[in-house]
Design an enzyme around this catalytic site. Structure first.
Site, short mmCIF file in Angstrom:
data_model
loop_
_atom_site.label_atom_id
_atom_site.label_comp_id
_atom_site.label_asym_id
_atom_site.label_seq_id
_atom_site.Cartn_x
_atom_site.Cartn_y
_atom_site.Cartn_z
N GLU A 1 -4.96 0.72 -0.14
CA GLU A 1 -4.70 -0.70 0.07
C GLU A 1 -4.84 -1.46 -1.25
OE1 GLU A 1 -3.64 -1.62 2.87
OE2 GLU A 1 -4.45 -0.31 4.42
N HIS B 1 0.82 -1.21 0.00
CA HIS B 1 0.00 0.00 0.00
C HIS B 1 0.86 1.26 0.00
CE1 HIS B 1 -0.46 0.26 4.71
NE2 HIS B 1 0.61 0.91 4.31
P1 PGA Z 1 6.09 2.38 8.10
O1 PGA Z 1 4.74 2.49 7.27
O2 PGA Z 1 6.99 3.44 7.56
O3 PGA Z 1 5.71 2.65 9.51
O4 PGA Z 1 6.62 1.00 7.88
C1 PGA Z 1 4.81 2.64 5.89
C2 PGA Z 1 3.42 2.58 5.30
O5 PGA Z 1 2.58 1.80 5.80
O6 PGA Z 1 3.17 3.30 4.33
#
Ligand code: PGA
Length: 252
Positions: free
Chosen positions: A146, A141
Site C-alpha cells: 500500500e 498499490h
Molecule cells: P483488481 O485488483 O484487478 O481486482 O482491480 C488489482 C489490485 O488491487 O492489485
C-alpha cells in the site's frame, strides 16, 4: 518504460499473453510471477485458451504468487490459492507442486516472518522471476504494498488499509470476516523480477496509472517504483489510459 494502450480488455489480454508466452518459450524452467484480482482473469483465460487450442506447454513452468490473506486456508472461497487453482492452474498442465502461493494458514507472527524469508529464498533458488504479472490498486498499490511501503521491501506481513479492506469486503459475508493482514511480496521483490507486466483496465484505474507513469517515483504510489525497472511494460486499456498526458504511447 513501455506502455501499450489497447482498444479493450480482450486486446489487453492478448498483448499480455504474448509477453508471457515469449518468456515461457525462452526458458527451460520459466518462472512466472502471478497476481490475483479481476484484472488478470482475461489474461488467464487467454493463456488457458492457448494451452487448450494451441498446445501451449506449462509443464516446465514454476510460479510464485504475489500475495495471500493471513488466516485463509487454501480451500477458503476467498483465498488466493483457491483463486489461482480455479482461474488458471486447474485448466493448464502446470505441475501444482511447482506453484507457490504464500501460506495463509500460518498465524504466528514469528513463523510468518520465517515463511517470508523462505519464500524469497525459494524464488532465488530457482533463479529469480522471469516475468511478473501485476494489477494496480486505485491507490497505486501493487500486491498488498500500500502507499507508504518501502521501495526496497521484500516478502513480509502487512496490515491491510481500511480502504483495501472496504474494497474487498464485497467478497466476504461481512466486514468482520475480511482479513486484517496479508503476506505480500515486497516492492523490492517485484523490482528483482527480470520483466514486469502491469495490467489495468477501466476508468477507475486511470488516476493510479497516470500517477504511476507520469508522476514522481514515490512510496505514496507504489507502482511508480516501476519507472526504475529496466523491463516494465504497462498493458492498459483506453479507459485506464484516459488520464495520461504524453502522446508517445504505443497504441494496441
Ligand atoms: P483488481 O485488483 O484487478 O481486482 O482491480 C488489482 C489490485 O488491487 O492489485
Amino acid at each position: 518504460m513501455r506502455v501499450i494502450v489497447t482498444e479493450d480488455v480482450t486486446e489487453m489480454a492478448v498483448r499480455a499473453a504474448d509477453l508471457v508466452v515469449a518468456e515461457i518459450k525462452k526458458h527451460c524452467n520459466p518462472v512466472l510471477g502471478l497476481a490475483t484480482g479481476s484484472t488478470p482473469i482475461p489474461l488467464y483465460k487467454e493463456l488457458i485458451r492457448r494451452h487448450k487450442t494451441e498446445g501451449l506447454d506449462f509443464s516446465t513452468c514454476i510460479s510464485f504468487n504475489l500475495d495471500e490473506y493471513v488466516g485463509l486456508g487454501p480451500n477458503h472461497p476467498q483465498s488466493y490459492r483457491r483463486f489461482m487453482n480455479e482461474n488458471l492452474f486447474n485448466h493448464i498442465n502446470i505441475n501444482i507442486k511447482n506453484t507457490h502461493v504464500p501460506d495463509g494458514t500460518i498465524t504466528d507472527f514469528d513463523a510468518i516472518e520465517r515463511f517470508c524469508d523462505e519464500y524469497e529464498e525459494r524464488i532465488r533458488d530457482v533463479g529469480g522471476i522471469d516475468i511478473q504479472i501485476l494489477g494496480i490498486g486505485a491507490n497505486g498499490h501493487i500486491g498488498f504494498n500500500e502507499p507508504g511501503s518501502s521501495i526496497g521491501s521484500m516478502t513480509r506481513i502487512k496490515t491491510l488499509t481500511s480502504k483495501t479492506r472496504a474494497d474487498n469486503a464485497r467478497f466476504f459475508k461481512s466486514m468482520d470476516e475480511v482479513p486484517v493482514y496479508a503476506i505480500t511480496m515486497g516492492i523490492g521483490t517485484i523490482m528483482n523480477a527480470r520483466k514486469v507486466v502491469l495490467l489495468a483496465s477501466g476508468e477507475g484505474k486511470a488516476a493510479a496509472v497516470a500517477a504511476a507513469l507520469e508522476g514522481p517515483v514515490t512510496t505514496m504510489c507504489p507502482a511508480s517504483a516501476l519507472q526504475l525497472h529496466r523491463y516494465a511494460t504497462f498493458v492498459i486499456d483506453k479507459a485506464a489510459a484516459s488520464k495520461l498526458s504524453l502522446e508517445t504511447y504505443e497504441m494496441g
